[in-house]
Design a protein around this motif. Structure first.
Motif, PDB file in Angstrom:
ATOM      1  N   UNK A  90       0.845  -1.188   0.000  1.00  0.00           N
ATOM      2  CA  UNK A  90       0.000   0.000   0.000  1.00  0.00           C
ATOM      3  C   UNK A  90       0.887   1.247   0.000  1.00  0.00           C
ATOM      4  N   UNK A  91       0.311   2.396  -0.353  1.00  0.00           N
ATOM      5  CA  UNK A  91       1.084   3.637  -0.431  1.00  0.00           C
ATOM      6  C   UNK A  91       1.702   3.989   0.914  1.00  0.00           C
ATOM      7  N   UNK A  92       0.937   3.800   1.993  1.00  0.00           N
ATOM      8  CA  UNK A  92       1.445   4.126   3.324  1.00  0.00           C
ATOM      9  C   UNK A  92       2.638   3.240   3.691  1.00  0.00           C
ATOM     10  N   UNK A  93       2.504   1.934   3.439  1.00  0.00           N
ATOM     11  CA  UNK A  93       3.589   1.018   3.767  1.00  0.00           C
ATOM     12  C   UNK A  93       4.800   1.241   2.880  1.00  0.00           C
ATOM     13  N   UNK A  94       4.562   1.619   1.615  1.00  0.00           N
ATOM     14  CA  UNK A  94       5.666   1.804   0.670  1.00  0.00           C
ATOM     15  C   UNK A  94       6.597   2.922   1.123  1.00  0.00           C
ATOM     16  N   UNK A  95       6.040   3.981   1.704  1.00  0.00           N
ATOM     17  CA  UNK A  95       6.876   5.086   2.178  1.00  0.00           C
ATOM     18  C   UNK A  95       7.778   4.616   3.309  1.00  0.00           C
ATOM     19  N   UNK A  96       7.211   3.800   4.214  1.00  0.00           N
ATOM     20  CA  UNK A  96       8.021   3.263   5.314  1.00  0.00           C
ATOM     21  C   UNK A  96       9.059   2.272   4.805  1.00  0.00           C
ATOM     22  N   UNK A  97       8.641   1.397   3.884  1.00  0.00           N
ATOM     23  CA  UNK A  97       9.559   0.374   3.387  1.00  0.00           C
ATOM     24  C   UNK A  97      10.697   0.970   2.561  1.00  0.00           C
ATOM     25  N   UNK A  98      10.426   2.105   1.896  1.00  0.00           N
ATOM     26  CA  UNK A  98      11.478   2.734   1.100  1.00  0.00           C
ATOM     27  C   UNK A  98      12.614   3.243   1.985  1.00  0.00           C
ATOM     28  N   UNK A  99      12.319   3.460   3.268  1.00  0.00           N
ATOM     29  CA  UNK A  99      13.395   3.864   4.177  1.00  0.00           C
ATOM     30  C   UNK A  99      14.404   2.735   4.373  1.00  0.00           C
ATOM     31  N   UNK A 100      13.946   1.482   4.221  1.00  0.00           N
ATOM     32  CA  UNK A 100      14.875   0.346   4.326  1.00  0.00           C
ATOM     33  C   UNK A 100      15.899   0.396   3.198  1.00  0.00           C
TER      34      UNK A 100
END
Length: 304
Positions: A135-145
């Motif tokens: 999801x868009x919300x999770x993608x922003x967090x995961x992109x930090x990885x």
């Protein structure tokens, strides 16, 4: 920080504006930086160059480094006299076999770095993760990885270049990058096949044969997915009113533009693996090595 501004109207402006903070801090700190001792020596201000070296090194004994700077400045002056001016410099460079070889190696390495896709991965990591089913919300967090891996594995290049050698580090970097991109490609094949197996019922303007599975639905113009507790996956127009979404999707209030599959983790691993390979080799010392092998004129020796 980007996640905080993501739900805010016009949040992308705040995200973009945040980049001014570190650049402003860097600009202010640059004001207090001492001048280059080499630059001062080259301009004839030898005493000030020596004073800056003493301040930076914390010792009065800087004679060896001053002699090195003097020799370097002398060599630079001689090279400028021999090289000529303007286009003549380039012509003379190409006549020199060692410089020509270093130039070819430097240009090819820089081309390989850009053709490896690093800009696409870094700038569009969130978009790639959304395409993989996050999801868009999770993608922003995961992109930090992805960004964290880039910073963390850069230190491997910093501390490992003298231990492993530039050639091994560079070859290892390219190998891991290839594995990461291969896994990413496989991930999208698996994810697409999985989403094609997810049967969907199309309604309203998204009804019909072109929305009979999740893959076709999200790739149809203006269509998205919501999940009904009783009917399963539904394909609805993205502009469907919230009241109608609740009706068709059993209480859901939003429509997703991605197919959520169990294989999304493959894309995340592929991205992180790619960055793990890029950061210590192709990303860290390539620019620094380019300067060095132009200085020495022995391009290939720096990678042995």
């Amino acid at each position: 920080l980007c996640r905080i501004f993501e739900p805010v109207t016009g949040g992308w402006r705040w995200m973009l504006g945040l980049s001014c903070v570190p650049s402003t801090i860097m600009f202010v700190l640059f004001i207090f930086m001492p001048k280059s001792a080499r630059w001062l020596y080259f301009r004839g201000d030898i005493e000030q160059a020596k004073a800056i070296l003493i301040e930076l090194r914390g010792t009065e004994d800087v004679s060896a480094e001053m002699n090195e700077i003097a020799e370097d400045c002398k060599q630079t002056t001689e090279n400028e006299k021999l090289g000529g001016k303007g286009f003549e410099v380039l012509v003379n460079m190409m006549k020199n076999k060692a410089v020509r070889r270093a130039l070819v190696i430097g240009v090819m390495l820089q081309l390989f770095q850009q053709f490896s896709g690093i800009n696409s991965v870094m700038y569009y990591s969130a978009t790639i993760l959304v395409m993989s089913g996050a999801s868009s919300n999770k993608a922003i967090w995961l992109s930090t990885a992805v960004s964290t891996a880039n910073v963390a594995f850069t230190f491997i290049g910093v501390f490992g270049v003298e231990r492993f050698g530039r050639k091994k580090l560079l070859l290892g970097s390219m190998t891991v990058m290839m594995l990461g991109l291969t896994l990413l490609g496989i991930a999208f094949i698996v994810i697409n096949n999985s989403s094609k197996a997810m049967e969907v019922e199309g309604v309203l303007d998204c009804a019909g044969v072109f929305a009979d599975n999740c893959y076709r639905c999200v790739h149809s113009k203006n269509c998205g997915i919501c999940e009904s507790a009783t009917e399963g996956l539904m394909c609805l127009p993205l502009d469907t009113l919230v009241t109608d979404v609740k009706q068709y999707c059993g209480g859901a209030t939003n429509i997703e533009e991605v197919c959520k599959t169990k294989e999304s983790w493959l894309a995340i691993v592929g991205l992180v693996l790619y960055i793990m390979g890029f950061a210590p080799g192709m990303g860290h010392f390539l620019g620094q090595s380019t300067v060095r092998y132009f200085q020495t004129g022995q391009g290939t020796q720096l990678f042995l």
